[in-house]
Design an enzyme around this catalytic site. Structure first.
Site, PDB file in Angstrom:
ATOM      1  N   GLY A   1       0.830  -1.199   0.000  1.00  0.00           N
ATOM      2  CA  GLY A   1       0.000   0.000   0.000  1.00  0.00           C
ATOM      3  C   GLY A   1       0.856   1.237   0.000  1.00  0.00           C
TER       4      GLY A   1
ATOM      5  CE  LYS B   1       3.659   1.325   9.086  1.00  0.00           C
ATOM      6  NZ  LYS B   1       3.117   2.086  10.235  1.00  0.00           N
TER       7      LYS B   1
ATOM      8  CD  GLN C   1      -0.393  14.117   2.121  1.00  0.00           C
ATOM      9  OE1 GLN C   1      -1.178  13.812   2.994  1.00  0.00           O
ATOM     10  NE2 GLN C   1      -0.147  15.364   1.790  1.00  0.00           N
TER      11      GLN C   1
ATOM     12  CG  ASP D   1      -8.047   1.934  10.990  1.00  0.00           C
ATOM     13  OD1 ASP D   1      -7.295   1.964   9.999  1.00  0.00           O
ATOM     14  OD2 ASP D   1      -9.249   1.587  10.917  1.00  0.00           O
TER      15      ASP D   1
ATOM     16  N   GLY E   1       4.568   8.013   2.080  1.00  0.00           N
ATOM     17  CA  GLY E   1       5.314   6.776   2.209  1.00  0.00           C
ATOM     18  C   GLY E   1       4.611   5.590   1.577  1.00  0.00           C
ATOM     19  CD  GLU E   2       6.097   3.754  -2.612  1.00  0.00           C
ATOM     20  OE1 GLU E   2       5.860   4.442  -3.599  1.00  0.00           O
ATOM     21  OE2 GLU E   2       7.005   2.869  -2.552  1.00  0.00           O
TER      22      GLU E   2
END
Length: 851
Positions: free
Chosen positions: A566, A604, A569, A708, A571-572
């Site tokens: 995924g 990350k 904004q 979350d 990072g990946e």
């Protein structure tokens, strides 16, 4: 029935109980003697502490309180030793023993027979526990219980009122058993605290517990009780004499005016009040020769349960023996109380200096108000029937005073109800008007919250934002400033006006079967990949930052990128194989992989064009993640921060996230066998849910708030191992689970509590709500999105119904595979009042107890 009258402090914290009336089995030092075991007192070294470490199964240590006279005790409070931050000893569990004469000690048990009471989870919060059933005692002992050897200190308080009835025991035959066509009714005395010899009881129990049975004796006030629970009953076939004899023993000789017996009169089941009672009196050693006989006037057409008042004609006695004659096949009693002239003055014992009058006592416990109304006539009991405060029928002035006071209280209650109705109508009008318009959002900067910058936008104005989190306020202009709304809500009004600098990071825990969560100042860490990580109290952040945890730098060349999981904004998230990771991992990490095989990890990665704020957030996230150590939380393994791009390397589980894992499986059953589908058993579902609860219990113990929690954020390993993560938000696969408003706010509204959506409040209590939704997902095998039949706007509108609490809110339905106990856990997680939701510790234990 809640004992709303007998719930005021008996004098440990207020000082009415003298030092000489507080004793203990031992003391560690003079400064931790028994007299320092007073709730909310920091005298001495801050609490009572026994001389030696408390060991498992060792109940030798106790703190004892002498109340000097019999008291009706309905509530107990406990606290650990804080000593201004210097102490950290508390009792996680304890038992209570009590005595009416100082020689025979009785172990308290709840209505399910459990003796151990859950105590404190830290050294400063007050934990209140309701005693169901209540106890009647002069002496009370608190006995700490532990699962392992540990140092324990306690501060305590007792709540109740004086037992002016004077009854110390009754001796009665054991209750019978009624066999109905639909059920078996057990009419035994289930909370009896005395001995049973030759089928006769000698002690106190159902007939003095303050709970009055229903008209239909097969129903009960007590949750999960069996039919007949509230009554003690006998069948005339077992008594050739035609009567049941009960003997009552009192603490001293009294001048008795009346006896009142609460009887069932369910004529359709051959149950009727007694048609005659014959009473004998004993004041010294001999029984009076002439008994008193009384025949009540009974309305045979009225099946309602009722009090039957027996005139005792001012007989002097310390013991009364009454023979109740059957009026039909069955005779059922729920409560028996006595009145005497000596109690007519309604004055309590001299050592407390209290008088029985109408008043409201407010005890302030760590900023939380506990209001206990104390009166001669209880609203929990029919007029004149409260066994703890007897009013002489002949004392007209006292009776008139009590009635006037009751009328005054009723007027105050009516005014409050009318005010709330007007306020709710105004709120509903505002909410309906705003819901018809376009939903609006607001980035709210809350002065009472300390936050790290996150969700930075490439737009210049958004780069400077330091908002705690984005909020949705669909209900009106007041909601654009949560502090204005909070000041209007009774449950939040107590803390709304406090300045940030003085706001407490702890809160009193009220567990009368339910907890009050600390709503502390929090630090929200928003992951640079766009995923919600954790929100933690500022005090915890400072504590964690006090010491560094060594995290090894990992060579980038040993990372083999496999798949992009995924992106956000700045990072990946990538799935990688790490060669030689075993050499860089702490010995606490246990992997059943040989050294020459790569380890599957999640990486990350911060983009090279990320701004300074994003870089700072990324490094702070590393610092926090390095300190999270729990078997059910994803662990930080290593970092790459000596050069760009910055990377953090975390665990990853070979079976991916729980949402996708369950959606590929089917429940065990005939259909699965026919289709050759891969199945997961119900016990494995419960095992996975229990692990999630365990991980969240760990986070909540540190006051970490996840924000979350969902199946998409739980990873699955071998043998159904679960670890909680935070990758879900960054995956396009789950973009439909997040609600975007005007391209800015991104929130998982279908998992969020009403206060998180409407007030922007994220606490452990809101995580509990999300856990209930996560449990619902698991038991549905993630085949359906929560509230799939509702649009996003309808989900938010339903959240408003939870807030208004007018019984129009929609709950998630009970899954097909979900047994009633698990669905009750879900419903408890979705309680409107945050204080009524269970803690993760309670949820974890409930899941462990699920068969």
């Amino acid at each position: 029935h809640s004992f709303c009258v007998c719930r005021y402090a008996l004098g440990m914290s207020g000082g009415q109980i003298q030092d000489e009336d507080i004793s203990a089995s031992s003391q560690w030092s003079e400064s931790t003697a028994a007299r320092y075991g007073r709730l909310d007192s920091e005298d001495g070294d801050g609490a009572w502490c026994p001389e030696i470490t408390v060991e498992p199964d060792n109940l030798k240590e106790f703190l004892q309180i002498d109340l000097r006279s019999l008291h009706f005790i309905t509530l107990v409070g406990t606290q650990g030793r804080n000593a201004g931050g210097m102490g950290n000893e508390f009792a996680q569990k304890y038992k209570i023993k009590y005595s009416r004469d100082g020689s025979r000690w009785i172990s308290w048990r709840n209505r399910q027979g459990k003796q151990v009471i859950e105590g404190n989870s830290n050294a400063y919060d007050v934990v209140l526990k309701g005693l169901e059933p209540p106890i009647i005692a002069r002496f009370v002992r608190f006995m700490p219980v532990t699962d392992h050897s540990m140092n324990i200190c306690m501060r305590v308080e007792l709540y109740g009122c004086e037992w002016l009835d004077g009854l110390v025991s009754y001796n009665a035959p054991v209750g019978g058993q009624m066999n109905l066509a639909s059920d078996t009714v057990y009419l035994n005395d289930s909370v009896y605290d005395g001995a049973i010899i030759h089928r006769y009881m000698s002690g106190l129990g159902q007939l003095t517990d303050g709970v009055f049975g229903e008209d239909d004796f097969t129903q009960s006030h007590i949750h999960n009780a069996w039919p007949g629970y509230d009554y003690v009953g006998w069948n005339n076939g077992s008594f050739p004499s035609g009567y049941v004899e009960i003997m009552f023993e009192f603490d001293r000789t009294r001048n008795f005016t009346t006896m009142k017996v609460y009887c069932n009169n369910m004529l359709s089941h051959n149950v009727r009040t007694f048609h005659q009672v014959v009473c004998y009196f004993r004041s010294e050693s001999d029984w009076e020769a002439t008994p008193l006989s009384f025949s009540p006037v009974v309305d045979d057409t009225n099946p309602s349960a009722r009090f039957v008042t027996v005139n005792l004609a001012n007989h002097m006695a310390s013991s009364i023996k009454c023979q109740f004659y059957f009026g039909d096949a069955w005779m059922l009693f729920s409560e028996i109380t006595f009145q005497s002239d000596s109690l007519g003055m309604c004055i309590s014992s001299a050592h407390t200096g209290r008088t029985c009058k109408l008043h409201t006592e407010k005890s302030i416990q760590n900023g939380i108000f506990l209001q206990f109304a104390t009166s001669c006539i209880s609203s929990c009991f029919p007029p004149d029937e409260d066994p703890t405060h007897k009013v002489d029928d002949s004392n007209t002035r006292i009776l008139i005073g009590c009635l006037v006071a009751i009328i005054f209280i009723l007027l105050v209650i009516i005014v409050i109800i009318l005010w709330r109705q007007v306020w709710q109508k105004m709120l509903e009008k505002a909410s309906r008007r705003m819901l018809d318009d376009e939903l609006t959002t607001s980035l709210s900067i809350q002065s009472e919250t300390f936050a790290y910058n996150h969700n930075h936008s490439s737009v210049t104005g958004e780069q400077e934002s330091n908002s705690t989190y984005e909020r949705i306020f669909p209900l009106g202009p007041d909601y654009q400033e949560p502090s204005r709304l909070i000041s209007k809500l009774p449950e939040f009004a107590q803390t709304s006006e406090e300045p940030a600098a003085s706001k407490s990071t702890t809160a009193t825990v009220i567990q009368d079967g339910a907890p009050h969560y600390a709503e502390a100042d929090i630090v929200n860490l928003q992951g640079v990949t766009g995923s919600n990580t954790y929100a933690i109290p500022a005090v915890t952040m400072d504590l964690l930052s006090g010491k560094d945890v060594a995290i090894e730098e990992f060579p980038r060349k040993l990372l083999n990128f496999k798949e992009k999981l995924g992106e956000g904004q700045f990072g990946e998230v990538h799935l990688c194989e790490a060669q030689g990771m075993q050499e860089f991992m702490n010995k606490e990490f246990l992997f059943d992989i040989s050294d020459d095989l790569p380890v599957l990890v999640a990486v990350k990665m911060l983009r090279s064009d990320a701004n300074k704020n994003a870089r700072n957030d990324f490094l702070k996230e590393i610092k926090i993640m390095s300190r999270l150590k729990d078997p059910n939380i994803i662990r930080l393994l290593a970092v790459c921060i000596h050069s760009d791009p910055l990377c953090m390397i975390t665990e990853y589980m070979e079976n991916g996230d729980l949402n996708q894992f369950l959606s590929r499986h089917e429940p065990e059953g005939q259909l699965a066998l026919l289709s050759n589908a891969v199945t997961v058993s119900f016990s494995n579902l419960c095992y996975m849910a229990t692990q999630i609860a365990s991980g969240m219990k760990y986070l909540s113990s540190l006051n970490f708030v996840h924000r979350d929690l969902a199946t998409r954020n739980c990873l699955v390993g071998k043998k159904y191992t679960i670890k909680i993560a935070d990758f879900g938000m960054s995956r396009n696969l789950y973009s439909g689970d997040y609600y975007r408003i005007q391209g800015r706010a991104v929130l998982p509204i279908r998992w969020m509590s009403w206060e998180s959506i409407l007030l922007g409040k994220f606490t452990t209590a809101s995580d509990v709500w999300a856990f209930g939704v996560t449990l619902w997902e698991i038991l549905n095998f993630c085949k359906e999105q929560p509230y799939s039949q509702l649009t996003d706007e309808q989900v938010i509108e339903n959240t408003g119904e939870f807030f208004r609490d007018q019984k129009r809110q929609i709950y998630l339905p009970q899954p097909v595979l979900c047994p009633d106990p698990l669905y009750k856990i879900m419903l408890s997680c979705w309680k409107r009042n945050t204080k009524e939701r269970p803690s993760f510790q309670e949820i974890h234990q409930a899941l462990l107890d699920t068969p």
